[in-house]
Design a protein around this motif. Structure first.
Motif, PDB file in Angstrom:
ATOM      1  N   VAL A   5      21.591 -10.226  10.136  1.00  0.00           N
ATOM      2  CA  VAL A   5      21.263 -11.539  10.701  1.00  0.00           C
ATOM      3  C   VAL A   5      21.922 -11.710  12.064  1.00  0.00           C
ATOM      4  N   ASP A   6      21.495 -12.748  12.743  1.00  0.00           N
ATOM      5  CA  ASP A   6      22.055 -13.109  14.055  1.00  0.00           C
ATOM      6  C   ASP A   6      22.005 -11.939  15.034  1.00  0.00           C
ATOM      7  N   ARG A   7      20.904 -11.244  15.043  1.00  0.00           N
ATOM      8  CA  ARG A   7      20.744 -10.104  15.948  1.00  0.00           C
ATOM      9  C   ARG A   7      20.754 -10.602  17.390  1.00  0.00           C
ATOM     10  N   ASP A   8      21.584  -9.970  18.189  1.00  0.00           N
ATOM     11  CA  ASP A   8      21.666 -10.274  19.612  1.00  0.00           C
ATOM     12  C   ASP A   8      20.968  -9.138  20.340  1.00  0.00           C
ATOM     13  N   ILE A   9      19.851  -9.441  21.001  1.00  0.00           N
ATOM     14  CA  ILE A   9      19.077  -8.371  21.646  1.00  0.00           C
ATOM     15  C   ILE A   9      19.769  -7.804  22.879  1.00  0.00           C
ATOM     16  N   THR A  10      20.675  -8.580  23.470  1.00  0.00           N
ATOM     17  CA  THR A  10      21.402  -8.097  24.648  1.00  0.00           C
ATOM     18  C   THR A  10      22.479  -7.082  24.250  1.00  0.00           C
ATOM     19  N   THR A  11      23.295  -7.442  23.266  1.00  0.00           N
ATOM     20  CA  THR A  11      24.376  -6.549  22.829  1.00  0.00           C
ATOM     21  C   THR A  11      23.921  -5.575  21.750  1.00  0.00           C
ATOM     22  N   LYS A  12      22.728  -5.824  21.190  1.00  0.00           N
ATOM     23  CA  LYS A  12      22.166  -5.000  20.104  1.00  0.00           C
ATOM     24  C   LYS A  12      23.096  -5.002  18.891  1.00  0.00           C
ATOM     25  N   LYS A  34      15.620   2.097  14.258  1.00  0.00           N
ATOM     26  CA  LYS A  34      14.265   1.523  14.356  1.00  0.00           C
ATOM     27  C   LYS A  34      14.314   0.046  14.743  1.00  0.00           C
ATOM     28  N   LEU A  35      15.376  -0.636  14.331  1.00  0.00           N
ATOM     29  CA  LEU A  35      15.524  -2.067  14.613  1.00  0.00           C
ATOM     30  C   LEU A  35      16.220  -2.324  15.946  1.00  0.00           C
ATOM     31  N   ASP A  36      16.590  -1.261  16.652  1.00  0.00           N
ATOM     32  CA  ASP A  36      17.293  -1.336  17.932  1.00  0.00           C
ATOM     33  C   ASP A  36      18.617  -2.086  17.794  1.00  0.00           C
ATOM     34  N   ILE A  37      19.371  -1.727  16.762  1.00  0.00           N
ATOM     35  CA  ILE A  37      20.702  -2.294  16.533  1.00  0.00           C
ATOM     36  C   ILE A  37      21.716  -1.169  16.716  1.00  0.00           C
ATOM     37  N   LYS A  38      22.703  -1.408  17.577  1.00  0.00           N
ATOM     38  CA  LYS A  38      23.724  -0.396  17.892  1.00  0.00           C
ATOM     39  C   LYS A  38      25.076  -0.709  17.273  1.00  0.00           C
TER      40      LYS A  38
END
Length: 170
Positions: free
Chosen positions: A79-86, A117-121
């Protein structure tokens, strides 16, 4: 126990409601209550629809943990995915009858596999200092304890909330 993760859909609402209702008292022993309103069928369906909208928007991802027969054993979320910081925050809950059987450990491992796949780092997670089982699940899946801890109150008791982090490498 062999498990699978299935992205939540609108069709899961009734089965998920039954799962949450069945283990409500168990969950509320270790996490704050979601309140009585959450368990009213119409409110639950509205909240479920709202979460599914977050999933469509890409700000959160909700999965059901199921056994081979398709029975819900738990749920796991980013949850609370931040697309800038991934970055995203991990949360999970396992039904009382499935605790201690490796379900959460395997579900976290499977979810980590989805992160590229979700672009989470980076995945962050929190647990209380007394929840040793959850701490072990996180560390066995490559999470590292951060030096920050915050005092919280849960069910009238003061405890520390410990922060964990896991980086997803390319």
């Amino acid at each position: 126990m062999k498990i699978q993760l299935n992205a939540c859909t609108a069709l899961d609402a009734d089965e998920l409601y039954a799962f949450e209702l069945e283990d409500r008292l168990y969950f509320e022993q270790s996490i704050p209550s979601r309140g009585d309103d959450y368990y009213l069928p119409e409110i639950f369906k509205q909240r479920h629809a709202s979460l599914l909208q977050e999933q469509r928007d890409g700000t959160s991802f909700f999965y059901l943990i199921k056994d081979e027969s398709g029975k819900i054993l738990g749920r796991i979320n980013l949850v609370d995915r931040d697309i800038t910081t991934k970055r995203a925050e991990l949360g999970y809950r396992i039904g009382q009858n499935y605790v201690g059987k490796g379900v959460a450990k395997e579900a976290v491992r499977l979810l980590i596999g989805q992160c590229r796949k979700l672009d989470i780092k980076e995945i962050q997670a929190k647990t209380t200092d007394g929840n040793i089982a959850s701490q072990k699940i996180l560390t066995s899946n490559g999470f590292r304890q951060e030096n920050t801890a915050v005092e919280v109150e849960l069910n009238g008791q003061r405890m520390m909330l410990i922060q964990f982090k896991r980086m997803i490498l390319d």
